[in-house]
Motif scaffolding. Structure first.
Motif, PDB file in Angstrom:
ATOM      1  N   TYR A 165       0.864  -1.176   0.000  1.00  0.00           N
ATOM      2  CA  TYR A 165       0.000   0.000   0.000  1.00  0.00           C
ATOM      3  C   TYR A 165       0.901   1.226   0.000  1.00  0.00           C
ATOM      4  O   TYR A 165       1.849   1.322   0.799  1.00  0.00           O
ATOM      5  N   LYS A 166       0.616   2.175  -0.883  1.00  0.00           N
ATOM      6  CA  LYS A 166       1.536   3.308  -1.009  1.00  0.00           C
ATOM      7  C   LYS A 166       0.765   4.565  -1.417  1.00  0.00           C
ATOM      8  O   LYS A 166      -0.147   4.521  -2.244  1.00  0.00           O
ATOM      9  N   LEU A 167       1.185   5.670  -0.845  1.00  0.00           N
ATOM     10  CA  LEU A 167       0.648   6.984  -1.196  1.00  0.00           C
ATOM     11  C   LEU A 167       1.826   7.885  -1.546  1.00  0.00           C
ATOM     12  O   LEU A 167       2.728   8.082  -0.723  1.00  0.00           O
ATOM     13  N   THR A 168       1.829   8.407  -2.778  1.00  0.00           N
ATOM     14  CA  THR A 168       2.919   9.254  -3.243  1.00  0.00           C
ATOM     15  C   THR A 168       2.361  10.583  -3.727  1.00  0.00           C
ATOM     16  O   THR A 168       1.424  10.616  -4.528  1.00  0.00           O
ATOM     17  N   ILE A 169       2.934  11.667  -3.221  1.00  0.00           N
ATOM     18  CA  ILE A 169       2.538  13.018  -3.619  1.00  0.00           C
ATOM     19  C   ILE A 169       3.698  13.642  -4.359  1.00  0.00           C
ATOM     20  O   ILE A 169       4.778  13.850  -3.783  1.00  0.00           O
ATOM     21  N   ASP A 170       3.505  13.940  -5.633  1.00  0.00           N
ATOM     22  CA  ASP A 170       4.548  14.542  -6.477  1.00  0.00           C
ATOM     23  C   ASP A 170       4.259  16.021  -6.678  1.00  0.00           C
ATOM     24  O   ASP A 170       3.160  16.404  -7.111  1.00  0.00           O
ATOM     25  N   ILE A 171       5.258  16.846  -6.352  1.00  0.00           N
ATOM     26  CA  ILE A 171       5.144  18.297  -6.471  1.00  0.00           C
ATOM     27  C   ILE A 171       6.262  18.783  -7.386  1.00  0.00           C
ATOM     28  O   ILE A 171       7.436  18.746  -6.998  1.00  0.00           O
ATOM     29  N   PRO A 172       5.955  19.218  -8.591  1.00  0.00           N
ATOM     30  CA  PRO A 172       7.021  19.650  -9.505  1.00  0.00           C
ATOM     31  C   PRO A 172       7.661  20.974  -9.109  1.00  0.00           C
ATOM     32  O   PRO A 172       8.829  21.213  -9.418  1.00  0.00           O
ATOM     33  N   LYS A 173       6.888  21.844  -8.424  1.00  0.00           N
ATOM     34  CA  LYS A 173       7.417  23.139  -7.986  1.00  0.00           C
ATOM     35  C   LYS A 173       6.907  23.447  -6.581  1.00  0.00           C
ATOM     36  O   LYS A 173       5.726  23.761  -6.397  1.00  0.00           O
TER      37      LYS A 173
END
Length: 324
Positions: free
Chosen positions: A271-279
């Motif tokens: 189970y995984k939660l990933t938050i990607d923020i480019p800036k």
């Protein structure tokens, strides 16, 4: 006497905004404040007395917050309410057929011509003879938080809904997986692991409002945006140097990633939660000595839209739910 401990919150995915559906999933919630308010329209006509004029029934509005622990399967519905519908795939359909990946990218289109985001029906049972069914509900905002103080990941969702009905309560069936926990998290800033974060808060502000029209009812007729969408990201730093502070002073925008890895599902998939923020851009960064103890910094920031990535904050959820 009704007890909060005997209450439940259920939700069901609507096909048409405001057309109620039965609950299919249930939140392990902490508190809720969903309330129907009825506008009191008072006549200002002068009628030879000091008392206020007659009252008439005005617009019915429904809003409030729902606070809950973050569990990996039901979370997808909440993200769909706030971000929009995901793209769902199976990373290994043959070898690990129970594993699904859901990618939530903030939508740039509307769910319908009367509702900007995917709507849900909420069932709130408050240990009374009927449950409260709120139809046409959308996520006005959704904020996640966890850290060395809040060790179970928490979320608070502000909800706007169309209408209320009292119904027979359903029987809840809760998710049996574990919630996401503080020690499962890693934070990466500018492509480097950062071990200075004590607490973290992030989410989405959709800036929605319910609007009424002359449609023969006392309910809102649509839920529409009334401002730009934003993505707050707030930290408590326990700084060991001035690296992040200098990024604030220089107003640098850098990549960031937040990842929580839960229990094993199958094979090598968790189970995984990933938050990607480019800036990521810091907007405030106070560093002050408040006494003789350790100095921490309560930092505010925001995820900004990146034209190349075509989003400000993308969320990827891996779990065992096949669709949302």
């Amino acid at each position: 006497m009704p007890y909060g401990s005997l209450s439940h919150v259920g939700l069901g995915k609507e096909t048409t905004w405001g057309t109620a559906v039965a609950a299919t999933d249930y939140l392990k919630f902490v508190s809720e404040s969903l309330t129907e308010e009825i506008e009191q329209v008072i006549s200002e006509a002068l009628d030879a007395k000091f008392d206020e004029g007659a009252s008439f029934e005005g617009l019915h509005t429904i809003s409030g917050d729902v606070s809950f622990d973050v569990y990996p399967n039901v979370l997808g519905h909440i993200l769909r309410m706030a971000w929009g519908a995901p793209v769902t795939t199976q990373p290994d359909a043959v070898g690990n057929p129970t594993v699904y990946q859901h990618v939530f990218t903030p939508v740039q289109t509307n769910f319908s011509n009367v509702c900007a985001l995917p709507p849900y029906t909420f069932e709130v049972h408050r240990d009374l003879e009927n449950a409260f069914q709120y139809a046409g509900a959308v996520a006005n905002s959704l904020m996640f938080s966890f850290g060395t103080d809040t060790k179970i990941m928490q979320a608070v969702m502000n909800v706007i809904a169309k209408k209320l009905a009292l119904i027979a309560k359903t029987t809840p069936s809760f998710e049996t997986t574990n919630p996401f926990l503080w020690h499962q998290a890693t934070v990466t800033i500018n492509a480097a692991a950062n071990s200075d974060v004590q607490t973290l808060e992030f989410g989405i502000e959709n800036n929605m409002e319910g609007r009424a029209t002359l449609d023969g009812t006392k309910e809102i007729n649509r839920i529409w945006r009334n401002g730009k969408r934003s993505f707050p990201v707030n930290f408590t730093f326990d700084p060991k140097d001035l690296t992040e502070y200098n990024r604030f002073r220089n107003q640098n925008e850098v990549t960031a990633k937040i990842e929580l890895v839960g229990a094993l599902i199958s094979g090598t998939y968790n189970y995984k939660l990933t938050i990607d923020i480019p800036k990521l851009r810091y907007t405030t960064f106070p560093i002050n000595a408040g006494g003789a103890g350790a100095i921490t910094a309560q930092v505010n920031g925001a995820a900004k839209y990146d034209a190349t990535a075509a989003h400000a904050m993308k969320v990827t959820l891996i779990n065992t739910k096949n669709t949302y």
